[in-house]
Scaffold this active site. Structure first.
Site, PDB file in Angstrom:
ATOM      1  CD  GLU A   1      -2.767  -1.375   0.101  1.00 39.65           C
ATOM      2  OE1 GLU A   1      -2.901  -0.401  -0.682  1.00 39.65           O
ATOM      3  OE2 GLU A   1      -3.372  -2.441  -0.061  1.00 39.65           O
TER       4      GLU A   1
ATOM      5  CB  CYS B   1      -1.126   7.092   1.638  1.00 47.17           C
ATOM      6  SG  CYS B   1      -2.566   6.151   2.174  1.00 47.17           S
TER       7      CYS B   1
END
Length: 481
Positions: free
Chosen positions: A225, A259
């Protein structure tokens, strides 16, 4: 010299602890390779109790690590989604665990096909610093629901949270089921080199490459991720107050240290000034002050603060227009580690702020002429973790959906796709690989075991040698066409 020796000694202890724990979890898994649903449910309920019981301590620890972390941001982005993902998993786990029936061709009848979902074994989870609770708990929930043992490497940049999470986890879970590892980068490197049955890493693309390389030595499957430069497209006709408000929230949340935060805005060139004006208004409504405002989070540490300042210096030196939004006009340069949300106009491709993931409250605004140009701009660059489109025209929405790639996408919102329990979360290309959350998390940490079953009657005998019989010819005629 003394501090370095102490650090090396502590790192050696943590590495030895990692190896012992991995061995213990491997042995424990072999003794119970298929935990029952009642065991899994109890583990999830225990985790939920730990979070609820210790939520104030966790909020305080995260606040200390950031020097100022909004309590409400921690509740909204860490505590609440952690609890909600446990609740959702508990509700659906029974259905996820059931074997799925699959089609059997007439050629192989009578028989049955099923896929059984088995635990993989020992799962490694590497946690970043920006959301240290949720990005530990989310993968852990998926791993436990699938019946695995779990080892969690916490970030060295959140020492208070890491120590507390280790305390509360290891005070309630046996070490051969869930264990928390702390330590510096050398401990993390050793951790990623362990022969896990699955490894999930959340962090930067550059470190993700190193993690994948280490995992490849053991043929360990990975879920990465990663980050990237997630664009937000302002359509030619969306009401600017709607787009500006939602982008401001998504960018200012956790001071942009997310993110999936909007990394840059693509805005029609003739609407850029309107966006700047509306953005300033909406941000100022949410954050009328910054310095002593507990709602506005600080940058995690001096290293990250200096990196962001260097991006600003680089952009300014190369001709960018810097628009600092500091509603109360406060002095923030005396160690607060708070950076006002700053818009950057007149960018060029050679600016660092247009090359690297920003991960902070800096927001470049890039003008475009038409939607085709905006889509082309995105597609020329590495595929982002998230993409945001703001506009109510259904045709424009579908055009952007079909003509771009990203890990996930929101239409007329920012960040919120991550909070959906029944949507997978993951990246593509430079922004990562694999998915988790909800059912996809259970599937990611499960081995999908294909089982073909037949009983006493053996239809396969009709294709046994000797070949060339009339029966063989009839079978070929029926099934090769």
């Amino acid at each position: 010299m003394g501090a370095t020796v102490v650090q090396l000694t502590e790192s050696k202890k943590q590495i030895q602890h990692t190896h012992r724990t991995f061995d213990d979890q491997t042995k424990a898994f072999r003794s119970n390779p298929m935990p029952s649903i009642s065991e899994r449910r109890e583990n999830l309920k225990r985790l939920k109790r730990l979070i609820l019981t210790n939520q104030e301590r966790l909020i305080e620890a995260i606040d200390r690590d950031f020097s100022c972390r909004s309590k409400d941001e921690t509740l909204i982005a860490e505590v609440m989604p952690s609890i909600q993902c446990i609740n959702y998993t508990l509700k659906h786990l029974d259905g996820w665990m059931k074997p799925s029936k699959r089609h059997v061709s007439m050629l192989f009848q009578p028989a049955s096909n099923q896929v059984h979902y088995q635990p993989k074994g020992v799962v490694g989870i590497i946690v970043p610093w920006n959301y240290p609770l949720y990005l530990a708990v989310g993968p852990l929930v998926a791993s436990l629901s699938a019946g695995n043992r779990s080892m969690i490497k916490m970030s060295e940049y959140t020492p208070h949270t890491s120590a507390l999470f280790k305390e509360i986890i290891e005070g309630s879970f046996p070490g051969d089921l869930v264990s928390v590892i702390t330590g510096e980068a050398d401990v993390a490197a050793d951790f990623s080199a362990q022969p896990f049955d699955h490894l999930l890493f959340t962090g930067s693309t550059s470190v993700g490459r190193l993690v994948m390389k280490a995992a490849a030595e053991n043929l360990t499957p990975v879920t990465l991720e990663l980050g990237g430069k997630s664009p937000a497209i302002v359509s030619p006709d969306v009401p600017m107050e709607d787009a500006a408000q939602r982008i401001a929230f998504g960018k200012a949340f956790n001071a942009g240290q997310t993110c999936v935060a909007p990394d840059y805005v693509l805005c029609p060139s003739d609407r850029v000034q309107a966006f700047v004006d509306e953005f300033r208004t909406r941000f100022s409504e949410m954050y009328p002050s910054i310095r002593d405002n507990d709602d506005y989070t600080a940058i995690i540490n001096e290293r990250q603060y200096a990196r962001l300042q260097s991006y600003l210096d680089d952009a300014r030196a190369k001709g960018a227009k810097i628009i600092e939004i500091n509603p109360a006009r406060e002095n923030l340069g005396d160690g607060t580690r708070k950076i006002p949300l700053t818009l950057i106009l007149n960018t060029t491709p050679d600016m660092k702020v247009m090359q690297d993931e920003i991960f902070g409250p800096l927001l470049p605004v890039v003008g475009y002429t038409n939607l085709d140009e905006a889509v082309h701009y995105i597609n020329e660059r590495p595929r982002p973790l998230a993409l945001y489109f703001f506009g109510y025209d259904r045709g424009q929405q579908q055009y952007v959906v079909h003509q771009t790639h990203s890990g996930g996408m929101c239409i007329n919102d920012a960040l919120m796709h991550v909070a959906q329990d029944d949507l997978p979360f993951g990246g593509i290309g430079d922004s990562g690989m694999g998915h988790y959350h909800g059912k996809e998390g259970f599937l990611t940490f499960s081995h999908h075991r294909a089982i073909f079953t037949k009983q006493k009657f053996n239809s396969g005998q009709f294709v046994y040698p000797p070949h060339g019989t009339s029966l063989h010819k009839m079978i070929y005629k029926l099934f090769i066409r």
